[in-house]
Design a protein around this motif. Structure first.
Motif, PDB file in Angstrom:
ATOM      1  N   LYS A  49       1.066  -1.496   0.107  1.00 52.97           N
ATOM      2  CA  LYS A  49       0.018   0.284  -0.050  1.00 52.97           C
ATOM      3  C   LYS A  49       1.053   1.253  -0.081  1.00 52.97           C
ATOM      4  O   LYS A  49       1.713   1.490   0.846  1.00 52.97           O
ATOM      5  CB  LYS A  49      -1.265  -0.041   1.133  1.00 52.97           C
ATOM      6  CG  LYS A  49      -1.944  -0.385   0.966  1.00 52.97           C
ATOM      7  CD  LYS A  49      -3.177   0.610   2.174  1.00 52.97           C
ATOM      8  CE  LYS A  49      -5.012   0.532   1.718  1.00 52.97           C
ATOM      9  NZ  LYS A  49      -5.393   0.303   2.167  1.00 52.97           N
ATOM     10  N   ILE A  50       0.564   2.639  -0.667  1.00 46.29           N
ATOM     11  CA  ILE A  50       1.118   3.326  -0.860  1.00 46.29           C
ATOM     12  C   ILE A  50      -0.158   4.380  -0.771  1.00 46.29           C
ATOM     13  O   ILE A  50      -0.612   4.830  -1.231  1.00 46.29           O
ATOM     14  CB  ILE A  50       1.690   3.524  -2.159  1.00 46.29           C
ATOM     15  CG1 ILE A  50       2.970   2.543  -2.886  1.00 46.29           C
ATOM     16  CG2 ILE A  50       2.398   5.173  -2.863  1.00 46.29           C
ATOM     17  CD1 ILE A  50       3.201   2.438  -4.127  1.00 46.29           C
ATOM     18  N   LYS A  51       0.983   5.326   0.562  1.00 51.15           N
ATOM     19  CA  LYS A  51      -0.108   6.524   0.769  1.00 51.15           C
ATOM     20  C   LYS A  51       0.397   7.835  -0.357  1.00 51.15           C
ATOM     21  O   LYS A  51       0.872   7.779  -1.060  1.00 51.15           O
ATOM     22  CB  LYS A  51       0.059   6.759   1.995  1.00 51.15           C
ATOM     23  CG  LYS A  51      -0.478   7.877   3.082  1.00 51.15           C
ATOM     24  CD  LYS A  51      -0.235   7.991   4.413  1.00 51.15           C
ATOM     25  CE  LYS A  51      -1.085   8.154   5.063  1.00 51.15           C
ATOM     26  NZ  LYS A  51      -0.562   8.270   6.429  1.00 51.15           N
ATOM     27  N   ILE A  52      -1.101   7.849  -0.891  1.00 53.78           N
ATOM     28  CA  ILE A  52      -1.187   8.986  -1.951  1.00 53.78           C
ATOM     29  C   ILE A  52      -1.173  10.831  -0.775  1.00 53.78           C
ATOM     30  O   ILE A  52      -2.051  11.582  -0.021  1.00 53.78           O
ATOM     31  CB  ILE A  52      -2.766   9.292  -2.248  1.00 53.78           C
ATOM     32  CG1 ILE A  52      -2.032   7.869  -2.625  1.00 53.78           C
ATOM     33  CG2 ILE A  52      -2.135  10.637  -3.487  1.00 53.78           C
ATOM     34  CD1 ILE A  52      -4.047   7.207  -3.836  1.00 53.78           C
ATOM     35  N   LYS A  53      -0.323  11.413  -1.530  1.00 56.88           N
ATOM     36  CA  LYS A  53      -0.059  12.762  -0.696  1.00 56.88           C
ATOM     37  C   LYS A  53      -0.694  13.116  -1.403  1.00 56.88           C
ATOM     38  O   LYS A  53      -0.777  13.363  -2.674  1.00 56.88           O
ATOM     39  CB  LYS A  53       1.102  12.691  -0.708  1.00 56.88           C
ATOM     40  CG  LYS A  53       2.392  12.233   0.142  1.00 56.88           C
ATOM     41  CD  LYS A  53       3.668  12.696   0.002  1.00 56.88           C
ATOM     42  CE  LYS A  53       4.909  11.821   0.910  1.00 56.88           C
ATOM     43  NZ  LYS A  53       5.752  11.818   0.934  1.00 56.88           N
ATOM     44  N   GLU A  54      -1.380  14.659  -1.523  1.00 52.73           N
ATOM     45  CA  GLU A  54      -1.815  15.689  -1.609  1.00 52.73           C
ATOM     46  C   GLU A  54      -0.848  17.189  -2.135  1.00 52.73           C
ATOM     47  O   GLU A  54      -1.046  16.918  -0.925  1.00 52.73           O
ATOM     48  CB  GLU A  54      -3.348  15.861  -1.202  1.00 52.73           C
ATOM     49  CG  GLU A  54      -4.328  17.049  -2.093  1.00 52.73           C
ATOM     50  CD  GLU A  54      -5.888  17.281  -1.460  1.00 52.73           C
ATOM     51  OE1 GLU A  54      -6.276  17.745  -1.468  1.00 52.73           O
ATOM     52  OE2 GLU A  54      -6.124  16.226  -0.246  1.00 52.73           O
ATOM     53  N   GLU A  55      -1.061  17.211  -3.487  1.00 50.99           N
ATOM     54  CA  GLU A  55      -0.353  17.646  -3.003  1.00 50.99           C
ATOM     55  C   GLU A  55      -1.241  19.431  -3.342  1.00 50.99           C
ATOM     56  O   GLU A  55      -1.791  19.759  -4.373  1.00 50.99           O
ATOM     57  CB  GLU A  55       0.680  18.438  -5.125  1.00 50.99           C
ATOM     58  CG  GLU A  55       1.541  19.092  -4.943  1.00 50.99           C
ATOM     59  CD  GLU A  55       2.122  18.419  -6.334  1.00 50.99           C
ATOM     60  OE1 GLU A  55       3.141  19.610  -6.829  1.00 50.99           O
ATOM     61  OE2 GLU A  55       1.974  17.765  -7.072  1.00 50.99           O
ATOM     62  N   LYS A  56      -0.784  20.811  -2.784  1.00 52.79           N
ATOM     63  CA  LYS A  56      -1.203  21.461  -2.665  1.00 52.79           C
ATOM     64  C   LYS A  56      -0.761  23.538  -4.251  1.00 52.79           C
ATOM     65  O   LYS A  56       0.246  23.579  -4.055  1.00 52.79           O
ATOM     66  CB  LYS A  56      -1.600  22.351  -1.601  1.00 52.79           C
ATOM     67  CG  LYS A  56      -2.002  21.068  -0.637  1.00 52.79           C
ATOM     68  CD  LYS A  56      -2.067  21.713   0.704  1.00 52.79           C
ATOM     69  CE  LYS A  56      -3.040  20.813   1.798  1.00 52.79           C
ATOM     70  NZ  LYS A  56      -3.315  20.859   3.204  1.00 52.79           N
TER      71      LYS A  56
END
Length: 150
Positions: free
Chosen positions: A143-150
């Motif tokens: 599982k890879i955590k998805i980072k939200e780009e701002k």
């Protein structure tokens, strides 16, 4: 009177060999082509069981020691040579249809196999290769955590 019979299937086999050679040259299989110049490819049947890939090749007139088989994970190469049993003067021949000489056949396998557990049996001019299928490697997902780009 000596009659010569025309075999249309031999013409088709010749055309197939020429087309095979053309495609092999085009796709860069030059070493394989050079190795099998003057050789003919034996007819084969190939099928799959639950555990194995089975290849049967017609090799009439060959002795097991005259045949060399190489197996990799994804292909089989059958090659060998048979020599004329006796010399007969050409003018005494009425018909000569049996092949003598070199054979070469590279067979791409539909699934990976285990080369060192492969077996070969030769009986009545038929070579039967039993190639155990390789067990598919089960890769565990990560599982890879998805980072939200701002």
């Amino acid at each position: 009177m000596l009659r010569r019979y025309w075999d249309p299937f031999e013409e088709i086999r010749h055309l197939q060999r020429e087309m095979d050679r053309l495609f092999a040259d085009f796709f860069g299989e030059t070493t394989a082509i050079e190795e099998r110049r003057g050789a003919y490819a034996p007819a084969i049947d190939m099928y799959e069981t639950d555990e194995n890939i089975v290849v049967k090749a017609e090799l009439p007139g060959f002795k097991p020691e005259d045949v060399d088989i190489s197996v990799t994970e994804d292909s089989v190469i059958i090659q060998g040579e048979t020599k004329e049993e006796e010399e007969v003067k050409r003018e005494n021949f009425y018909r000569k249809e049996r092949r003598i000489g070199r054979i070469y056949r590279r067979i791409d396998l539909p699934k990976p196999v285990v080369p060192d557990k492969s077996e070969a049996v030769y009986k009545n001019g038929i070579l039967t290769l039993t190639l155990p299928k390789a067990k598919p490697e089960k890769l565990e997902g990560i599982k890879i955590k998805i980072k939200e780009e701002k």
